[in-house]
Design a protein around this motif. Structure first.
Motif, PDB file in Angstrom:
ATOM      1  N   GLY A  31       0.921  -1.345   0.177  1.00  0.00           N
ATOM      2  CA  GLY A  31      -0.304   0.316  -0.103  1.00  0.00           C
ATOM      3  C   GLY A  31       0.650   1.078  -0.047  1.00  0.00           C
ATOM      4  N   TRP A  32       2.023   1.415   0.846  1.00  0.00           N
ATOM      5  CA  TRP A  32       3.163   2.525   0.970  1.00  0.00           C
ATOM      6  C   TRP A  32       3.444   2.884  -0.435  1.00  0.00           C
ATOM      7  N   ILE A  33       4.174   1.372  -0.944  1.00  0.00           N
ATOM      8  CA  ILE A  33       4.360   2.037  -2.427  1.00  0.00           C
ATOM      9  C   ILE A  33       3.700   2.300  -3.730  1.00  0.00           C
ATOM     10  N   MET A  34       2.642   1.778  -3.813  1.00  0.00           N
ATOM     11  CA  MET A  34       1.733   1.808  -4.576  1.00  0.00           C
ATOM     12  C   MET A  34       1.254   3.043  -4.447  1.00  0.00           C
ATOM     13  N   THR A  35       1.244   3.435  -3.095  1.00  0.00           N
ATOM     14  CA  THR A  35       0.164   5.162  -3.395  1.00  0.00           C
ATOM     15  C   THR A  35       1.400   6.496  -3.616  1.00  0.00           C
ATOM     16  N   ASP A  36       2.077   4.881  -4.271  1.00  0.00           N
ATOM     17  CA  ASP A  36       3.989   6.868  -4.203  1.00  0.00           C
ATOM     18  C   ASP A  36       4.341   6.646  -5.752  1.00  0.00           C
ATOM     19  N   ILE A  37       3.585   5.638  -6.368  1.00  0.00           N
ATOM     20  CA  ILE A  37       3.771   5.547  -7.872  1.00  0.00           C
ATOM     21  C   ILE A  37       2.444   6.770  -8.355  1.00  0.00           C
ATOM     22  N   PRO A  38       2.862   7.072  -9.633  1.00  0.00           N
ATOM     23  CA  PRO A  38       2.397   8.478 -10.389  1.00  0.00           C
ATOM     24  C   PRO A  38       1.376   7.801 -11.308  1.00  0.00           C
ATOM     25  N   GLY A  39       0.133   8.158 -11.728  1.00  0.00           N
ATOM     26  CA  GLY A  39      -0.304   7.578 -12.438  1.00  0.00           C
ATOM     27  C   GLY A  39      -0.811   6.281 -12.099  1.00  0.00           C
ATOM     28  N   PHE A  40      -0.793   6.222 -13.519  1.00  0.00           N
ATOM     29  CA  PHE A  40      -1.583   4.907 -13.140  1.00  0.00           C
ATOM     30  C   PHE A  40      -1.265   3.630 -14.780  1.00  0.00           C
ATOM     31  N   THR A  41      -0.369   3.539 -13.953  1.00  0.00           N
ATOM     32  CA  THR A  41       0.991   2.574 -15.012  1.00  0.00           C
ATOM     33  C   THR A  41       0.164   1.151 -15.063  1.00  0.00           C
ATOM     34  N   PRO A  42       0.869  -0.271 -15.712  1.00  0.00           N
ATOM     35  CA  PRO A  42       0.724  -1.276 -15.180  1.00  0.00           C
ATOM     36  C   PRO A  42       1.117  -1.997 -13.805  1.00  0.00           C
ATOM     37  N   MET A  43       2.528  -1.405 -13.578  1.00  0.00           N
ATOM     38  CA  MET A  43       2.856  -2.065 -11.933  1.00  0.00           C
ATOM     39  C   MET A  43       1.854  -1.646 -10.999  1.00  0.00           C
ATOM     40  N   LYS A  44       1.763  -0.411 -10.962  1.00  0.00           N
ATOM     41  CA  LYS A  44       0.861  -0.107  -9.884  1.00  0.00           C
ATOM     42  C   LYS A  44      -0.551  -0.573  -9.630  1.00  0.00           C
ATOM     43  N   LEU A  45      -1.150  -0.318 -11.077  1.00  0.00           N
ATOM     44  CA  LEU A  45      -2.562  -1.213 -11.308  1.00  0.00           C
ATOM     45  C   LEU A  45      -2.000  -3.542 -10.458  1.00  0.00           C
ATOM     46  N   ARG A  46      -1.403  -3.416 -10.603  1.00  0.00           N
ATOM     47  CA  ARG A  46      -0.888  -4.892  -9.631  1.00  0.00           C
ATOM     48  C   ARG A  46      -1.104  -4.602  -8.296  1.00  0.00           C
ATOM     49  N   TYR A  47       0.206  -3.792  -8.433  1.00  0.00           N
ATOM     50  CA  TYR A  47       0.309  -3.529  -7.034  1.00  0.00           C
ATOM     51  C   TYR A  47      -1.218  -2.978  -6.093  1.00  0.00           C
ATOM     52  N   PHE A  48      -2.087  -2.541  -6.729  1.00  0.00           N
ATOM     53  CA  PHE A  48      -3.467  -2.359  -6.313  1.00  0.00           C
ATOM     54  C   PHE A  48      -4.169  -3.760  -6.055  1.00  0.00           C
ATOM     55  N   ALA A  49      -3.693  -5.133  -7.286  1.00  0.00           N
ATOM     56  CA  ALA A  49      -4.401  -5.786  -7.247  1.00  0.00           C
ATOM     57  C   ALA A  49      -3.948  -6.641  -6.100  1.00  0.00           C
ATOM     58  N   TRP A  50      -2.977  -6.703  -5.285  1.00  0.00           N
ATOM     59  CA  TRP A  50      -1.684  -7.299  -4.158  1.00  0.00           C
ATOM     60  C   TRP A  50      -2.234  -6.837  -3.417  1.00  0.00           C
ATOM     61  N   HIS A  51      -2.764  -6.463  -3.466  1.00  0.00           N
ATOM     62  CA  HIS A  51      -2.870  -5.487  -2.105  1.00  0.00           C
ATOM     63  C   HIS A  51      -4.541  -5.672  -1.880  1.00  0.00           C
ATOM     64  N   LYS A  52      -4.902  -5.485  -3.269  1.00  0.00           N
ATOM     65  CA  LYS A  52      -6.666  -6.419  -2.833  1.00  0.00           C
ATOM     66  C   LYS A  52      -6.887  -7.904  -2.121  1.00  0.00           C
ATOM     67  N   TRP A  53      -6.082  -8.862  -2.775  1.00  0.00           N
ATOM     68  CA  TRP A  53      -5.344  -9.578  -2.420  1.00  0.00           C
ATOM     69  C   TRP A  53      -5.446 -10.331  -0.692  1.00  0.00           C
ATOM     70  N   LEU A  54      -4.311  -9.575  -0.734  1.00  0.00           N
ATOM     71  CA  LEU A  54      -4.135  -9.756   0.794  1.00  0.00           C
ATOM     72  C   LEU A  54      -4.728  -8.966   1.946  1.00  0.00           C
ATOM     73  N   GLY A  55      -5.991  -8.307   1.523  1.00  0.00           N
ATOM     74  CA  GLY A  55      -6.599  -7.707   2.130  1.00  0.00           C
ATOM     75  C   GLY A  55      -7.896  -8.590   2.363  1.00  0.00           C
ATOM     76  N   VAL A  56      -8.074  -8.979   1.453  1.00  0.00           N
ATOM     77  CA  VAL A  56      -9.707 -10.622   1.035  1.00  0.00           C
ATOM     78  C   VAL A  56      -8.694 -11.678   2.231  1.00  0.00           C
ATOM     79  N   THR A  57      -7.260 -11.310   2.267  1.00  0.00           N
ATOM     80  CA  THR A  57      -7.368 -12.807   2.845  1.00  0.00           C
ATOM     81  C   THR A  57      -6.776 -12.971   3.976  1.00  0.00           C
ATOM     82  N   VAL A  58      -6.570 -11.404   4.340  1.00  0.00           N
ATOM     83  CA  VAL A  58      -6.585 -10.789   5.674  1.00  0.00           C
ATOM     84  C   VAL A  58      -7.997 -11.140   6.721  1.00  0.00           C
ATOM     85  N   LEU A  59      -9.042 -10.498   5.485  1.00  0.00           N
ATOM     86  CA  LEU A  59      -9.816 -10.912   5.914  1.00  0.00           C
ATOM     87  C   LEU A  59     -11.050 -12.494   6.112  1.00  0.00           C
ATOM     88  N   ALA A  60     -10.959 -13.052   5.457  1.00  0.00           N
ATOM     89  CA  ALA A  60     -10.966 -14.561   5.738  1.00  0.00           C
ATOM     90  C   ALA A  60     -10.480 -15.019   6.451  1.00  0.00           C
TER      91      ALA A  60
END
Length: 194
Positions: A31-60
């Motif tokens: 989350g810290w890394i992805m919010t520092d990446i400017p714009g919406f690059t493929p890498m930033k979107l990948r970080y967002f996806a990983w962040h969400k997957w981790l959140g869903v896993t933590v919730l489960a």
């Protein structure tokens, strides 16, 4: 042997504790890394996806942890632990449990309100619970961030309490949550009973 078992958490609780802790740290880092990446690059979107997957896993896993805890009470605190510290520990643990749910749920709802579906591990589309709503999205983003920083503060407090008990009070608390250790370490000058 039974007495030492009663002072420790059981294997599943220990495993869930450390796995959830590692996933939360990973989610924070991403989350810290992805919010520092400017714009919406493929890498930033990948970080967002990983962040969400981790959140869903933590919730489960938090659901599993609560179910385990409901059927397997926590071991008692050491007898020498003052009442105010017991109350503080119980309040801190309660807040940790609450935030293990609040952080991923607020993030999930924020994603829904932003019009972005969560696709778990890139293969399992999860239901969109809120229609896209920019005003609600901005509010949920704030809620998610506040919950996240609150969780960080509570975790730091939790760690400081462990350090205090171990190094200052010389009270073996950490062994209760360490895998593979069946009895508290011997301590010279420890302030605990028995």
């Amino acid at each position: 042997m039974r007495a030492s078992q009663d002072t420790r958490y059981r294997g599943p609780a220990i495993a869930l504790h450390w796995v959830i802790a590692a996933l939360i740290i990973a989610a924070w880092a991403i989350g810290w890394i992805m919010t520092d990446i400017p714009g919406f690059t493929p890498m930033k979107l990948r970080y967002f996806a990983w962040h969400k997957w981790l959140g869903v896993t933590v919730l489960a896993l938090a659901v599993l942890r609560v179910l385990w805890r409901a059927t397997h009470p926590a071991p008692p605190f050491p007898a020498a632990l003052p009442k105010w510290e017991r109350l503080a520990a119980e309040a801190g643990h309660g807040l940790l449990y609450l935030l293990m749910f609040a952080v991923p749920i607020s993030g999930y709802l924020y994603s829904s309100a932003a019009g972005v579906q969560v696709v778990y591990l890139g293969v399992l589309p999860l239901p969109t619970l809120i229609a896209p709503n920019p005003t609600l999205s901005a509010m949920l983003k704030t809620v998610h961030i506040v919950c996240d920083y609150t969780l960080a503060a509570v975790v730091v407090g939790h760690l400081l309490a462990v350090v205090k008990h171990e190094l200052i009070d010389r009270m073996p608390i950490l062994y209760r949550m360490l895998p593979g250790r069946s009895s508290p370490p011997a301590r010279n000058g420890a302030r605990h009973g028995g």
